[in-house]
Design an enzyme around this catalytic site. Structure first.
Site, PDB file in Angstrom:
ATOM      1  N   TYR A   1      18.418  44.559 -25.587  1.00  0.00           N
ATOM      2  CA  TYR A   1      18.285  43.607 -26.698  1.00  0.00           C
ATOM      3  C   TYR A   1      18.062  42.177 -26.203  1.00  0.00           C
ATOM      4  O   TYR A   1      17.679  41.300 -26.978  1.00  0.00           O
ATOM      5  CB  TYR A   1      19.532  43.628 -27.601  1.00  0.00           C
ATOM      6  CG  TYR A   1      19.724  44.930 -28.362  1.00  0.00           C
ATOM      7  CD1 TYR A   1      18.703  45.881 -28.445  1.00  0.00           C
ATOM      8  CD2 TYR A   1      20.918  45.220 -29.003  1.00  0.00           C
ATOM      9  CE1 TYR A   1      18.876  47.068 -29.136  1.00  0.00           C
ATOM     10  CE2 TYR A   1      21.091  46.404 -29.705  1.00  0.00           C
ATOM     11  CZ  TYR A   1      20.067  47.323 -29.757  1.00  0.00           C
ATOM     12  OH  TYR A   1      20.240  48.506 -30.444  1.00  0.00           O
TER      13      TYR A   1
ATOM     14  N   LYS B   1      21.928  56.886 -19.198  1.00  0.00           N
ATOM     15  CA  LYS B   1      20.879  57.889 -18.989  1.00  0.00           C
ATOM     16  C   LYS B   1      20.444  57.789 -17.529  1.00  0.00           C
ATOM     17  O   LYS B   1      19.299  57.415 -17.224  1.00  0.00           O
ATOM     18  CB  LYS B   1      19.697  57.627 -19.933  1.00  0.00           C
ATOM     19  CG  LYS B   1      19.955  57.953 -21.379  1.00  0.00           C
ATOM     20  CD  LYS B   1      19.833  59.438 -21.713  1.00  0.00           C
ATOM     21  CE  LYS B   1      18.392  59.887 -21.684  1.00  0.00           C
ATOM     22  NZ  LYS B   1      18.307  61.354 -21.924  1.00  0.00           N
TER      23      LYS B   1
ATOM     24  N   ASP C   1      22.367  61.201 -24.654  1.00  0.00           N
ATOM     25  CA  ASP C   1      21.925  62.204 -25.631  1.00  0.00           C
ATOM     26  C   ASP C   1      22.967  63.316 -25.764  1.00  0.00           C
ATOM     27  O   ASP C   1      23.299  63.766 -26.860  1.00  0.00           O
ATOM     28  CB  ASP C   1      20.538  62.769 -25.263  1.00  0.00           C
ATOM     29  CG  ASP C   1      20.415  63.168 -23.809  1.00  0.00           C
ATOM     30  OD1 ASP C   1      21.255  62.739 -22.992  1.00  0.00           O
ATOM     31  OD2 ASP C   1      19.477  63.918 -23.471  1.00  0.00           O
TER      32      ASP C   1
ATOM     33  N   ASP D   1      25.316  50.816 -29.691  1.00  0.00           N
ATOM     34  CA  ASP D   1      24.945  50.526 -31.066  1.00  0.00           C
ATOM     35  C   ASP D   1      24.854  51.842 -31.852  1.00  0.00           C
ATOM     36  O   ASP D   1      25.423  51.998 -32.942  1.00  0.00           O
ATOM     37  CB  ASP D   1      23.570  49.825 -31.040  1.00  0.00           C
ATOM     38  CG  ASP D   1      23.225  49.155 -32.352  1.00  0.00           C
ATOM     39  OD1 ASP D   1      23.997  49.290 -33.306  1.00  0.00           O
ATOM     40  OD2 ASP D   1      22.161  48.504 -32.421  1.00  0.00           O
TER      41      ASP D   1
ATOM     42  N   ASP E   1      28.021  53.801 -34.309  1.00  0.00           N
ATOM     43  CA  ASP E   1      27.758  54.100 -35.725  1.00  0.00           C
ATOM     44  C   ASP E   1      27.985  55.579 -36.002  1.00  0.00           C
ATOM     45  O   ASP E   1      28.565  55.958 -37.027  1.00  0.00           O
ATOM     46  CB  ASP E   1      26.314  53.736 -36.090  1.00  0.00           C
ATOM     47  CG  ASP E   1      26.233  52.344 -36.699  1.00  0.00           C
ATOM     48  OD1 ASP E   1      27.150  51.538 -36.438  1.00  0.00           O
ATOM     49  OD2 ASP E   1      25.271  52.056 -37.423  1.00  0.00           O
TER      50      ASP E   1
END
Ligand code: NAD
Length: 370
Positions: free
Chosen positions: A143, A194, A227, A251, A255
């Site tokens: 970001y 990852k 994942d 993020d 959630d």
């Protein structure tokens, strides 16, 4: 009685002032009963600040936030400000506040209250007793990384670029927060990246492993690809205690984890900065929900996420674990007694207003405190 702590309260927009009002009464209860000593001041952030000052956060507000021992925010934003230029949008005020306070570690607990176990979309046996803490890196990663932007290539195609980037110190400081939290909880930390496809993930895994060996070998550490973590959170979430991950994966995963609990209006968060030499640590507490324009002004918003954010402030900024425990236990009892705002009520069951939920918390606090 402890030293007087300075709290800056930022009610914000939409349901923000409504849930702040209920929370303020709870804060006042702790004051009146002599359990705490606070000096509380209020300021504008978000759309309301834009309306008054032409900017979603004034430099003076940031100065006051930096001078406070902790900041408690309601929520910002709403359709009224959706068409403003990007720099004037309410969200820029919140991002500017987080950046200005350098709060790099975002703590998002996802507890499932027994009384709300049926609110989850997952089966009760999968989520009953669940208590996960996700620590998301908040100031770095894709970001914020350079290069970034959208360009037109010589052949006329357009290309969008963002860069995932982390340094050793950025990884260590957020991992340290997570290891420390794990020590105070179930002593288990799962680090998520990852590393199979991203060099920044390889570095993340290596550095977390090094820090673990050097300073936290008593904590049980595991690593997981992001994942797989998403899948495991839905399959068997109780395997996790604390999860630490980067800004982007955090993020999404936080959630996802919050929805395991099935109740957006219940979930608090904390964002912490570095511990300074004086022992001081910048801290911003806020419910994870937004300004809920669809119900703003109706007096029906659930104030518990903000009340529980205040409980996190007591625990993490002021080291008042007994007061935090008391407030969390109070919320649990109120829910067990069947008091519900509309967002957490079962279909056809009676609901209470924001104020009535706040009053139920005050009544139970008084009862529990004896
Ligand atoms: P939202 O969280 O405001 O609302 C999502 C849904 O959950 C709505 O149906 C709402 O009524 C309900 N809800 C949320 N909090 C509730 C509560 N305490 N009690 C009862 N119901 C509740 O998300 P959104 O609709 O995507 O965004 C609305 C505005 O909020 C946007 O302007 C967005 O930018 C902003 N926003 C702000 C924050 C923040 O202040 N930290 C976070 C997310 C979104």
């Amino acid at each position: 009685m402890t030293d007087t702590k300075k709290i800056l309260l930022l009610p914000g927009d939409g349901i923000g002032p409504e849930v702040t009002n209920a929370t303020r009464k709870v804060m006042d209860w702790f004051q009146k009963t002599g359990r705490t000593s606070f000096e509380v001041s209020e300021d504008l952030l978000g759309g309301c600040a834009y309306d008054k000052h032409g900017t979603p956060m004034t430099p003076d507000t940031l100065k006051r936030a930096l001078a406070a021992d902790a900041v408690l925010m309601g929520s910002i934003g709403g359709p009224k400000w959706d068409n403003l230029p990007f720099k004037d949008r309410p969200e820029r005020g919140l991002l500017g506040l987080r950046k200005g306070m350098n709060v790099f570690a975002n703590l998002r607990p996802a507890p499932v209250f027994d009384a709300l176990v049926n609110s989850s979309t997952l089966k009760p046996e999968v989520v009953q007793g669940l208590d996960i803490m996700i620590v998301r890196e908040l100031m770095g990663g894709v970001y914020f990384g350079d290069p970034r932007g959208i360009e037109t290539l010589p052949n006329g195609e357009r290309r969008g670029t963002n860069t995932q980037v982390y340094t050793t110190s950025e990884i260590h400081r957020v991992a340290r927060v997570a290891f420390e939290l794990a020590r105070k909880r179930g002593n288990k930390l799962c680090s998520v990246e990852k590393a199979n496809v991203m060099e920044s993930g390889v570095l993340w895994r290596e550095e977390v492993t090094k820090l673990h060996a050097a300073e936290y070998s008593d904590v049980q550490l595991s690593h997981m690809y992001a994942d797989n973590c998403a899948m495991q959170l839905v399959r068997y979430p109780k395997q996790f205690d604390v999860i630490v991950t980067d800004n982007l994966f955090g993020d999404i995963l936080s959630d996802l984890a919050s929805m395991l609990t099935g109740s957006l209006g219940m979930l608090p968060s904390a964002s912490l900065g570095p511990v300074e030499a004086s022992g001081r640590q910048a801290a911003l507490y806020e419910p994870i929900h937004g300004s809920a324009p669809d119900i703003a002004g109706k007096g029906i918003a659930n104030p518990l996420a903000m009340i529980l954010s205040f409980a996190m402030m007591l625990r993490y900024s002021f080291n008042m674990a007994a007061n935090a425990d008391l407030l969390e236990k109070t919320v649990q009892n109120v829910l067990t007694a069947g008091v519900r705002t509309a967002d957490i009520a079962e279909k056809g069951k009676p609901t209470v207003s924001t104020d009535a939920m706040g009053d139920a918390v005050l009544k139970e606090l008084t009862k529990l405190a004896g």
